[in-house]
Design a protein around this motif. Structure first.
Motif, PDB file in Angstrom:
ATOM      1  N   MET A  86     -36.484  -7.648  -7.662  1.00 22.66           N
ATOM      2  CA  MET A  86     -35.977  -8.132  -6.375  1.00 22.66           C
ATOM      3  C   MET A  86     -36.228  -7.106  -5.286  1.00 22.66           C
ATOM      4  N   THR A  87     -36.048  -5.831  -5.613  1.00 22.84           N
ATOM      5  CA  THR A  87     -36.305  -4.780  -4.633  1.00 22.84           C
ATOM      6  C   THR A  87     -37.765  -4.803  -4.182  1.00 22.84           C
ATOM      7  N   GLU A  88     -38.657  -5.129  -5.109  1.00 26.51           N
ATOM      8  CA  GLU A  88     -40.091  -5.163  -4.802  1.00 26.51           C
ATOM      9  C   GLU A  88     -40.518  -6.488  -4.168  1.00 26.51           C
ATOM     10  N   GLY A  89     -39.582  -7.426  -4.012  1.00 27.78           N
ATOM     11  CA  GLY A  89     -39.900  -8.698  -3.382  1.00 27.78           C
ATOM     12  C   GLY A  89     -40.577  -9.692  -4.295  1.00 27.78           C
ATOM     13  N   LEU A  90     -40.560  -9.439  -5.606  1.00 29.63           N
ATOM     14  CA  LEU A  90     -41.217 -10.349  -6.554  1.00 29.63           C
ATOM     15  C   LEU A  90     -40.378 -11.584  -6.827  1.00 29.63           C
ATOM     16  N   VAL A  91     -39.053 -11.468  -6.687  1.00 33.33           N
ATOM     17  CA  VAL A  91     -38.147 -12.607  -6.855  1.00 33.33           C
ATOM     18  C   VAL A  91     -37.095 -12.554  -5.763  1.00 33.33           C
ATOM     19  N   GLU A  92     -36.446 -13.691  -5.561  1.00 36.73           N
ATOM     20  CA  GLU A  92     -35.367 -13.782  -4.571  1.00 36.73           C
ATOM     21  C   GLU A  92     -34.165 -14.480  -5.189  1.00 36.73           C
ATOM     22  N   ASP A  93     -33.009 -14.207  -4.607  1.00 37.10           N
ATOM     23  CA  ASP A  93     -31.776 -14.870  -5.031  1.00 37.10           C
ATOM     24  C   ASP A  93     -31.836 -16.309  -4.536  1.00 37.10           C
ATOM     25  N   VAL A  94     -31.830 -17.247  -5.476  1.00 37.90           N
ATOM     26  CA  VAL A  94     -32.057 -18.664  -5.123  1.00 37.90           C
ATOM     27  C   VAL A  94     -30.874 -19.246  -4.353  1.00 37.90           C
ATOM     28  N   MET A  95     -29.656 -18.903  -4.740  1.00 34.62           N
ATOM     29  CA  MET A  95     -28.467 -19.427  -4.055  1.00 34.62           C
ATOM     30  C   MET A  95     -27.507 -18.268  -3.777  1.00 34.62           C
ATOM     31  N   PRO A  96     -27.794 -17.462  -2.756  1.00 34.72           N
ATOM     32  CA  PRO A  96     -27.015 -16.258  -2.484  1.00 34.72           C
ATOM     33  C   PRO A  96     -25.571 -16.527  -2.068  1.00 34.72           C
ATOM     34  N   ASP A  97     -25.272 -17.743  -1.652  1.00 34.65           N
ATOM     35  CA  ASP A  97     -23.906 -18.041  -1.206  1.00 34.65           C
ATOM     36  C   ASP A  97     -22.952 -18.344  -2.355  1.00 34.65           C
ATOM     37  N   LEU A  98     -23.467 -18.512  -3.567  1.00 31.74           N
ATOM     38  CA  LEU A  98     -22.576 -18.744  -4.707  1.00 31.74           C
ATOM     39  C   LEU A  98     -21.794 -17.476  -5.030  1.00 31.74           C
ATOM     40  N   PRO A  99     -20.555 -17.626  -5.479  1.00 27.79           N
ATOM     41  CA  PRO A  99     -19.764 -16.440  -5.855  1.00 27.79           C
ATOM     42  C   PRO A  99     -20.455 -15.656  -6.963  1.00 27.79           C
ATOM     43  N   GLU A 100     -20.203 -14.349  -6.995  1.00 27.42           N
ATOM     44  CA  GLU A 100     -20.781 -13.518  -8.044  1.00 27.42           C
ATOM     45  C   GLU A 100     -20.230 -13.921  -9.407  1.00 27.42           C
ATOM     46  N   ASP A 101     -21.115 -14.032 -10.374  1.00 31.60           N
ATOM     47  CA  ASP A 101     -20.710 -14.306 -11.753  1.00 31.60           C
ATOM     48  C   ASP A 101     -20.764 -12.982 -12.509  1.00 31.60           C
ATOM     49  N   ARG A 102     -19.619 -12.310 -12.601  1.00 34.46           N
ATOM     50  CA  ARG A 102     -19.571 -11.006 -13.264  1.00 34.46           C
ATOM     51  C   ARG A 102     -19.521 -11.183 -14.777  1.00 34.46           C
ATOM     52  N   VAL A 103     -20.273 -10.365 -15.470  1.00 35.04           N
ATOM     53  CA  VAL A 103     -20.399 -10.470 -16.916  1.00 35.04           C
ATOM     54  C   VAL A 103     -20.109  -9.106 -17.543  1.00 35.04           C
ATOM     55  N   GLY A 104     -19.224  -9.096 -18.528  1.00 34.07           N
ATOM     56  CA  GLY A 104     -18.888  -7.852 -19.197  1.00 34.07           C
ATOM     57  C   GLY A 104     -19.922  -7.455 -20.233  1.00 34.07           C
ATOM     58  N   ILE A 105     -20.095  -6.152 -20.405  1.00 32.42           N
ATOM     59  CA  ILE A 105     -20.953  -5.595 -21.453  1.00 32.42           C
ATOM     60  C   ILE A 105     -20.036  -4.797 -22.369  1.00 32.42           C
ATOM     61  N   TYR A 106     -20.028  -5.145 -23.661  1.00 35.67           N
ATOM     62  CA  TYR A 106     -19.026  -4.614 -24.587  1.00 35.67           C
ATOM     63  C   TYR A 106     -19.675  -3.927 -25.791  1.00 35.67           C
ATOM     64  N   ALA A 107     -18.984  -2.915 -26.278  1.00 39.68           N
ATOM     65  CA  ALA A 107     -19.289  -2.344 -27.583  1.00 39.68           C
ATOM     66  C   ALA A 107     -18.336  -2.995 -28.575  1.00 39.68           C
ATOM     67  N   VAL A 108     -18.886  -3.635 -29.594  1.00 35.60           N
ATOM     68  CA  VAL A 108     -18.086  -4.359 -30.580  1.00 35.60           C
ATOM     69  C   VAL A 108     -18.254  -3.669 -31.931  1.00 35.60           C
ATOM     70  N   TYR A 109     -17.136  -3.478 -32.632  1.00 38.60           N
ATOM     71  CA  TYR A 109     -17.181  -2.743 -33.897  1.00 38.60           C
ATOM     72  C   TYR A 109     -16.135  -3.300 -34.848  1.00 38.60           C
ATOM     73  N   PRO A 110     -16.257  -3.041 -36.145  1.00 35.39           N
ATOM     74  CA  PRO A 110     -15.326  -3.629 -37.120  1.00 35.39           C
ATOM     75  C   PRO A 110     -13.900  -3.124 -36.925  1.00 35.39           C
ATOM     76  N   GLU A 111     -12.964  -3.998 -37.208  1.00 37.35           N
ATOM     77  CA  GLU A 111     -11.558  -3.623 -37.150  1.00 37.35           C
ATOM     78  C   GLU A 111     -11.236  -2.745 -38.351  1.00 37.35           C
ATOM     79  N   GLY A 112     -10.416  -1.754 -38.148  1.00 34.94           N
ATOM     80  CA  GLY A 112     -10.030  -0.869 -39.240  1.00 34.94           C
ATOM     81  C   GLY A 112      -8.848  -0.018 -38.838  1.00 34.94           C
ATOM     82  N   LYS A 113      -8.369   0.759 -39.793  1.00 39.66           N
ATOM     83  CA  LYS A 113      -7.215   1.597 -39.516  1.00 39.66           C
ATOM     84  C   LYS A 113      -7.567   2.733 -38.564  1.00 39.66           C
ATOM     85  N   PHE A 114      -8.814   3.163 -38.570  1.00 38.81           N
ATOM     86  CA  PHE A 114      -9.262   4.157 -37.610  1.00 38.81           C
ATOM     87  C   PHE A 114     -10.763   4.000 -37.411  1.00 38.81           C
TER      88      PHE A 114
END
Length: 312
Positions: free
Chosen positions: A249-277
């Protein structure tokens, strides 16, 4: 006398079937073991062992007490092991699964810093867009993007990004800009085929409600970078996380198609097995990720900074 010492002496006598073998197991004299058990019986006011010249066996009360005592002793041993493990230098092989897009663009470039900091850890990195079964496939941790399913696994938020619809200027010049979500039905929408619901986009309307849009383009692929390349080539509209398309986008290769839509924030998580420690190597890796990329939605890595919408 120490209550745990009395418990251990009694439980070992039951386990070994006699005082002589129990004393050998504990590294004590036979008289010391006998003294511990007698003190325990006196304190409890109950006879726990039937003693004969040939054998020693627990009484009915002793058997019930043995079950509880053994549990207490096991918990105490695990508590000691926990402290030892928590203070140990992180080491061993760390098996990590991460989506290809995030792994190639963000995790791989910083792995050298992690390995330099923890020379006793070796990393086995699996780059895949499939949904891995963490425990059955033997992974220590996986990095997942988006909503997490309810499970027995534990998760820690590393950072967050946004998802936007992007397309090339050439595509938008040919097919026009959609003004409303309903206008997307007339466009070529590129599928991200990585799960059962990959044919549906969940967009946030200006009203704040979630709208489901079924994609109907001519391309379906389970790799975000390939979708970005397709969008740059003018094949349609892609719905991607900002860490993938920010540079384009910075280089102008793509554009935001619908910039007026609210931001869709997405979490990035580290997931690991449950255990006592948490194993030291897993804790060290997750702490490293949070430090590098910013925990709780405050990205520190420039590539993950939330992308501002561009107008048209």
């Amino acid at each position: 006398m120490d209550r745990l010492t009395e418990m251990e002496a009694f439980a070992t006598v039951v386990d070994q079937g006699g005082f002589t073998d129990a004393a050998r197991k504990l590294g004590l004299s036979k008289s010391a073991v006998s003294k511990h058990v007698s003190s325990l019986e006196t304190r409890l006011g109950a006879r726990l062992l039937n003693r004969t010249t040939r054998r020693v066996s627990p009484t009915e009360i002793g058997l019930a007490y043995y079950d509880r005592a053994r549990r207490v002793l096991t918990d105490a041993s695990e508590a000691d092991s926990l402290v030892t493990a928590m203070q140990a230098e992180p080491s061993g092989t760390l098996r990590v699964s991460v989506a290809t897009d995030f792994g190639v663009n963000h995790l791989s470039p910083v792995l050298g810093k992690f390995l330099a900091r923890y020379p006793e850890i070796s990393v086995n990195l699996d780059l895949s867009n499939r949904f891995v079964e963490l425990i059955s496939e033997g992974f220590d941790v996986t990095v997942r993007i988006g909503d997490l399913e309810d499970s027995s696994l534990r998760a820690r938020k590393i950072t967050e990004t946004t998802r936007r619809m992007i397309a090339s200027p050439e595509y938008l010049a040919r097919h026009g800009w959609p003004d409303r979500i309903d206008d997307l039905n007339a466009h070529k929408l590129l599928h991200y085929a990585n799960n059962a619901s990959s044919g549906v986009w969940r967009l946030i309307a200006p009203s704040g409600e979630r709208r489901l849009v079924r994609t109907a383009g001519s391309l379906s692929v389970n790799d975000g970078q390939s979708l970005l390349n397709a969008a740059i080539a003018g094949l349609g509209i892609a719905y991607l996380p900002s860490f993938l398309f920010a540079e384009a986008m910075t280089e102008g290769l793509v554009e935001d198609v619908m910039p007026d839509l609210p931001e869709d924030r997405v979490g990035i998580y580290a997931v690991y097995p449950e255990g006592k420690f948490i194993q030291p190597k897993v804790r060290a890796f997750i702490d490293f990720l949070c430090h590098e990329f910013g925990e709780g939605g405050t990205p520190r890595a420039p590539q993950l900074t939330l992308v501002a919408s561009s107008g048209h």
